[in-house]
Design a protein around this motif. Structure first.
Motif, PDB file in Angstrom:
ATOM      1  N   LEU A  93      21.860   1.759  -3.012  1.00  0.00           N
ATOM      2  CA  LEU A  93      22.374   2.049  -1.441  1.00  0.00           C
ATOM      3  C   LEU A  93      21.187   2.508  -0.319  1.00  0.00           C
ATOM      4  CD1 LEU A  93      25.111   4.265  -2.706  1.00  0.00           C
ATOM      5  CD2 LEU A  93      25.160   2.326  -2.285  1.00  0.00           C
ATOM      6  N   LYS A  94      21.507   1.974   0.569  1.00  0.00           N
ATOM      7  CA  LYS A  94      19.959   1.959   1.400  1.00  0.00           C
ATOM      8  C   LYS A  94      20.902   2.747   2.893  1.00  0.00           C
ATOM      9  CE  LYS A  94      17.393  -1.102   2.588  1.00  0.00           C
ATOM     10  NZ  LYS A  94      17.017  -2.511   2.354  1.00  0.00           N
ATOM     11  N   ASN A  95      20.615   3.228   3.565  1.00  0.00           N
ATOM     12  CA  ASN A  95      20.803   4.219   5.201  1.00  0.00           C
ATOM     13  C   ASN A  95      21.547   5.040   4.551  1.00  0.00           C
ATOM     14  OD1 ASN A  95      20.551   4.768   8.096  1.00  0.00           O
ATOM     15  ND2 ASN A  95      22.330   3.323   8.476  1.00  0.00           N
ATOM     16  N   ILE A  96      21.120   5.964   3.382  1.00  0.00           N
ATOM     17  CA  ILE A  96      22.534   6.786   3.764  1.00  0.00           C
ATOM     18  C   ILE A  96      22.045   8.511   4.532  1.00  0.00           C
ATOM     19  CG2 ILE A  96      22.752   6.739   0.853  1.00  0.00           C
ATOM     20  CD1 ILE A  96      20.478   7.822  -0.037  1.00  0.00           C
ATOM     21  N   PRO A  97      23.283   8.903   4.455  1.00  0.00           N
ATOM     22  CA  PRO A  97      22.477  10.331   5.570  1.00  0.00           C
ATOM     23  C   PRO A  97      21.745  11.058   3.849  1.00  0.00           C
ATOM     24  CG  PRO A  97      24.899   9.671   5.262  1.00  0.00           C
ATOM     25  CD  PRO A  97      24.426   8.876   3.646  1.00  0.00           C
ATOM     26  N   PHE A  98      21.006  12.675   4.945  1.00  0.00           N
ATOM     27  CA  PHE A  98      20.219  13.232   4.174  1.00  0.00           C
ATOM     28  C   PHE A  98      20.401  13.966   3.012  1.00  0.00           C
ATOM     29  CE2 PHE A  98      17.355  12.489   8.291  1.00  0.00           C
ATOM     30  CZ  PHE A  98      16.347  11.338   7.932  1.00  0.00           C
ATOM     31  N   ALA A  99      22.237  14.241   3.553  1.00  0.00           N
ATOM     32  CA  ALA A  99      22.696  15.229   2.916  1.00  0.00           C
ATOM     33  C   ALA A  99      23.514  14.756   2.192  1.00  0.00           C
ATOM     34  CB  ALA A  99      23.613  16.359   3.508  1.00  0.00           C
ATOM     35  N   THR A 100      23.464  12.965   1.435  1.00  0.00           N
ATOM     36  CA  THR A 100      24.254  12.701   0.402  1.00  0.00           C
ATOM     37  C   THR A 100      24.209  13.825  -0.818  1.00  0.00           C
ATOM     38  OG1 THR A 100      23.996  10.902   1.568  1.00  0.00           O
ATOM     39  CG2 THR A 100      25.163  10.840  -0.622  1.00  0.00           C
ATOM     40  N   LYS A 101      25.523  13.451  -1.070  1.00  0.00           N
ATOM     41  CA  LYS A 101      25.493  14.375  -2.913  1.00  0.00           C
ATOM     42  C   LYS A 101      26.297  13.283  -3.687  1.00  0.00           C
ATOM     43  CE  LYS A 101      27.991  18.915  -0.879  1.00  0.00           C
ATOM     44  NZ  LYS A 101      27.310  18.278   1.128  1.00  0.00           N
ATOM     45  N   ARG A 102      25.955  13.667  -4.921  1.00  0.00           N
ATOM     46  CA  ARG A 102      26.427  12.594  -6.105  1.00  0.00           C
ATOM     47  C   ARG A 102      26.808  12.779  -5.906  1.00  0.00           C
ATOM     48  NH1 ARG A 102      26.797  14.315 -11.447  1.00  0.00           N
ATOM     49  NH2 ARG A 102      26.551  12.771 -12.965  1.00  0.00           N
ATOM     50  N   SER A 103      27.994  13.424  -6.534  1.00  0.00           N
ATOM     51  CA  SER A 103      30.095  13.319  -5.877  1.00  0.00           C
ATOM     52  C   SER A 103      30.080  11.927  -5.296  1.00  0.00           C
ATOM     53  CB  SER A 103      30.622  14.620  -5.618  1.00  0.00           C
ATOM     54  OG  SER A 103      30.140  15.244  -5.077  1.00  0.00           O
ATOM     55  N   GLU A 104      29.545  12.150  -3.801  1.00  0.00           N
ATOM     56  CA  GLU A 104      29.671  11.325  -2.938  1.00  0.00           C
ATOM     57  C   GLU A 104      29.449   9.494  -2.970  1.00  0.00           C
ATOM     58  OE1 GLU A 104      29.524  14.489   0.744  1.00  0.00           O
ATOM     59  OE2 GLU A 104      28.203  12.589   0.890  1.00  0.00           O
ATOM     60  N   VAL A 105      28.733   9.978  -3.689  1.00  0.00           N
ATOM     61  CA  VAL A 105      27.565   8.290  -3.931  1.00  0.00           C
ATOM     62  C   VAL A 105      29.018   7.821  -5.121  1.00  0.00           C
ATOM     63  CG1 VAL A 105      26.028   7.496  -4.958  1.00  0.00           C
ATOM     64  CG2 VAL A 105      25.655   8.812  -3.564  1.00  0.00           C
ATOM     65  N   ILE A 106      29.709   8.711  -5.949  1.00  0.00           N
ATOM     66  CA  ILE A 106      29.679   8.579  -7.106  1.00  0.00           C
ATOM     67  C   ILE A 106      31.708   7.580  -6.787  1.00  0.00           C
ATOM     68  CG2 ILE A 106      31.010   8.803  -9.121  1.00  0.00           C
ATOM     69  CD1 ILE A 106      28.948  10.571  -9.971  1.00  0.00           C
ATOM     70  N   ALA A 107      32.026   8.556  -5.532  1.00  0.00           N
ATOM     71  CA  ALA A 107      33.098   8.252  -5.154  1.00  0.00           C
ATOM     72  C   ALA A 107      33.286   6.847  -4.016  1.00  0.00           C
ATOM     73  CB  ALA A 107      33.826   9.597  -3.942  1.00  0.00           C
ATOM     74  N   PHE A 108      31.862   7.013  -3.391  1.00  0.00           N
ATOM     75  CA  PHE A 108      32.361   5.805  -2.486  1.00  0.00           C
ATOM     76  C   PHE A 108      32.350   4.593  -3.756  1.00  0.00           C
ATOM     77  CE2 PHE A 108      29.006   2.401  -1.703  1.00  0.00           C
ATOM     78  CZ  PHE A 108      29.086   2.124   0.099  1.00  0.00           C
ATOM     79  N   LEU A 109      31.695   4.372  -4.511  1.00  0.00           N
ATOM     80  CA  LEU A 109      31.757   3.187  -5.366  1.00  0.00           C
ATOM     81  C   LEU A 109      33.247   3.579  -6.340  1.00  0.00           C
ATOM     82  CD1 LEU A 109      28.375   3.164  -7.317  1.00  0.00           C
ATOM     83  CD2 LEU A 109      28.716   1.444  -5.229  1.00  0.00           C
ATOM     84  N   GLY A 110      33.809   3.463  -5.933  1.00  0.00           N
ATOM     85  CA  GLY A 110      35.517   4.113  -6.574  1.00  0.00           C
ATOM     86  C   GLY A 110      35.141   4.026  -8.169  1.00  0.00           C
ATOM     87  N   ARG A 111      36.331   4.406  -8.481  1.00  0.00           N
ATOM     88  CA  ARG A 111      36.171   4.650 -10.070  1.00  0.00           C
ATOM     89  C   ARG A 111      36.829   3.715 -10.576  1.00  0.00           C
ATOM     90  NH1 ARG A 111      43.044   6.963  -9.249  1.00  0.00           N
ATOM     91  NH2 ARG A 111      41.563   8.528  -7.670  1.00  0.00           N
ATOM     92  N   ASN A 112      36.865   2.254 -10.189  1.00  0.00           N
ATOM     93  CA  ASN A 112      36.756   1.335 -11.153  1.00  0.00           C
ATOM     94  C   ASN A 112      35.434   0.944 -11.656  1.00  0.00           C
ATOM     95  OD1 ASN A 112      39.710   1.034 -11.323  1.00  0.00           O
ATOM     96  ND2 ASN A 112      39.951   0.215  -9.455  1.00  0.00           N
ATOM     97  N   SER A 113      34.342   1.166 -10.644  1.00  0.00           N
ATOM     98  CA  SER A 113      32.636   0.850 -10.961  1.00  0.00           C
ATOM     99  C   SER A 113      32.558   1.528 -12.327  1.00  0.00           C
ATOM    100  CB  SER A 113      32.945   1.888 -10.446  1.00  0.00           C
ATOM    101  OG  SER A 113      33.235   1.003  -8.435  1.00  0.00           O
TER     102      SER A 113
END
Length: 585
Positions: A237-257
């Motif tokens: 994942l490129k160009n992510i915000p500086f304050a990105t949280k781990r939970s936000e990355v997991i939610a971004f990919l979706g529960r089916n990932s």
């Protein structure tokens, strides 16, 4: 089989050996038939399963002080040379030890006789020596335990439990059942594991050397070799915000990932260890196909006009590789080419020394990782994400190529361990003070402690220090393959217990090493014996004189010793000791 420390029937009894005793007479008192009292319950508490279920892995409560330590009970390890009255090689508060020949400021080595201690601990300093595995507390052994097989058969028909109980004394550990038709020797066997009973199933109770070195029974292995190089599918994942949280990355990919389990730490948000600047994020999937599916899903969203966003920033999702992940996670590792997660080392180039391999991480990187937490106002990039240094350390511990033992030095491992202890202490303090209840949570603390306890590169003693900081119970330590009395494993820099090996087998081998090295010490000349006795006062003798058998030369040479070289020395020493203690055939 439940192993109660108060019923340590498998522990051998250490015997006082005079110099005029013959070796044959010494061996006749078999190691496996003695009963020994374990160290005090205050040092090695035993927890029931119910208590274990009630415990949660969380930082110590505010105001509760430091928890009872297993390794840090050695308060004399924190004394300075001037206060302890010992020579200058005794360790300092930082947990490292300067060699007499290596007095240059800032160059430190692992301790010679004491456990590596974490700095900043408010432990009470006393002048008492470190706790010893005192075999002088051993209970009296039943006379029938050392009888021959024919005498045991005779005793089997005439055994009087009431009379025999009088021979044990008040300090007996193993509560022998008062069945008139069962011999005490059989009861001791039932308290042991099947592996130890098979190992000692001989007339003398001692196996031959070939059997003792058989991998089926030999309970030690090289700890760092347990790390396995596994190539999972990777999405970047490129160009992510500086304050990105781990939970936000997991939610971004979706529960089916189908990413890896949380215990495997699938999300790696790259941070520059020197500047604390957040870079890109990598996510590991169970397979390359699952990673491809995740990338295709976001590409379809982009083609349909829906741009993938994290917060208010559009994010690029692309298929990546383990090579790219390892290169970004260890940017200072020069002179190598990554083949998946396995490093391929280039040939040494004397004309371009700056491009040669010097380590996967530097000591300066680990120091700066701690400084970003200690002095946050000097790290502007980490103000909005105070959890980032901890997550960076977790990714470093999980992805570090510990299997490359011929390239990792003792000092490099020590720098990673010191940073781990410091960050664990700082995170615990922040949680107690409630500095940031959103980002600095108990969950982050559990992740950090779990990553440290599962780290294959750390020794049993290092993990014991981590367990002390986290206030883990003895039962919780067993889940991480920790041996009993791990605070006594002070001179084992690569040797660790084999996973799944019964505890009594491990302690039986240690007892063999301890007793044989004591016999060897008695046979030395008087001058050498006096020197060894003086040095033994500064360390724990649970392993006997194993440290003298290995004979590490501490100083810059030891600092630059690789883990594979340390393993070679230690396993060779174990084989030599067992060869002297056991018959070849």
């Amino acid at each position: 089989m439940s192993l109660n420390p108060k019923s340590a029937a498998w522990l051998p009894q250490e015997m006082n050996i005079s110099s005029d005793e013959s070796e044959e007479g010494t061996k006749s008192r078999t190691v496996d038939q003695a009963v020994v009292q374990s160290p005090g319950s205050s040092q090695h508490a035993f927890y029931s399963q119910g208590q274990h279920n009630e415990r949660t892995l969380s930082p110590p409560r505010a105001g509760a002080g430091l928890p009872s330590s297993q390794s840090c009970l050695s308060a004399s390890a924190l004394l300075s040379p001037s206060s302890s009255g010992r020579p200058s090689y005794i360790g300092s508060v930082s947990g490292t030890t300067s060699s007499p020949e290596y007095g240059r400021l800032g160059t430190l080595t692992e301790p010679r006789n004491f456990a590596p201690q974490t700095s900043g601990l408010s432990a009470a300093v006393t002048s008492e020596p470190p706790p010893k595995f005192d075999l002088g507390l051993a209970s009296v052994v039943r006379k029938s335990d050392t009888l021959s097989a024919n005498e045991r058969n005779t005793l089997h028909t005439t055994y009087n439990p009431l009379k025999a109980d009088l021979d044990i004394g008040g300090g007996a550990i193993v509560p022998f059942a008062s069945h008139r038709d069962v011999s005490p020797y059989g009861q001791v066997q039932r308290l042991r594991s099947d592996t130890l009973n098979r190992l000692t199933a001989t007339e003398s109770g001692l196996p031959i050397l070939h059997t003792a070195l058989d991998p089926q029974y030999f309970p030690f292995l090289e700890g760092a070799r347990q790390a396995v190089a596994v190539n999972h599918g990777v999405v970047k994942l490129k160009n992510i915000p500086f304050a990105t949280k781990r939970s936000e990355v997991i939610a971004f990919l979706g529960r089916n990932s189908k990413i890896l389990n949380d215990s495997d730490e699938p999300v790696h948000i790259i941070m520059e260890r020197v500047t604390s600047k957040t870079m890109d994020a990598y996510v590991e999937f169970v397979s390359l196909d699952e990673a491809n599916k995740a990338v295709e899903k976001h590409q379809q969203h982009f083609l349909s006009g829906r741009v993938s966003r994290l917060g208010d920033r559009p994010v690029d999702v692309e298929l990546s590789s383990q090579e790219s992940l390892m290169k970004d996670l260890f940017p200072l590792a020069k002179g190598i080419v990554w083949n998946g997660v396995s490093p391929q080392f280039r040939q040494f180039n004397p004309k371009e020394p700056w491009d040669n391999f010097k380590g996967f991480v530097s000591e300066e990187e680990m120091i700066m990782l701690v400084k970003h937490v200690e002095v946050p106002h000097r790290s502007p990039f980490s103000k909005d994400c105070p959890q980032r240094p901890y997550e960076c350390l977790i990714s470093t511990l999980k992805k570090f190529p510990w299997y490359a033992t011929d390239r990792i030095t003792i000092s490099q491992r020590q720098s990673i361990f010191k940073a781990t202890c410091e960050l664990a202490r700082l995170l615990s303090r922040s949680i107690q003070r409630q500095d940031d209840q959103v980002n600095l949570t108990d969950q982050l603390y559990r992740r950090l402690i779990t990553a440290a306890m599962k780290c294959p590169g750390f020794t049993a003693l290092m993990k014991d220090d981590i367990a002390y900081l986290a206030n883990l119970s003895e039962m919780e330590e067993r889940q991480y393959n920790q041996p009993r009395f791990a605070n006594c494993w002070r001179h084992q820099y690569s040797l660790v217990p084999k996973p799944g090996m019964p505890l009594d087998v491990i302690e039986w081998y240690i007892a063999m090493i301890r007793e044989q090295t004591h016999r060897d010490m008695v046979a030395r000349p008087h001058a050498d014996r006096t020197i060894l006795l003086e040095r033994s006062q500064d360390t724990d003798m649970y392993w006997g004189y194993f440290w003298a058998e290995v004979g590490f030369m501490f100083g810059p040479t030891f600092d630059q010793m690789t883990l594979s070289q340390a393993a070679q020395e230690e396993f060779t020493a174990v084989e030599r000791i067992l060869a002297r203690a056991l018959a070849p055939q």
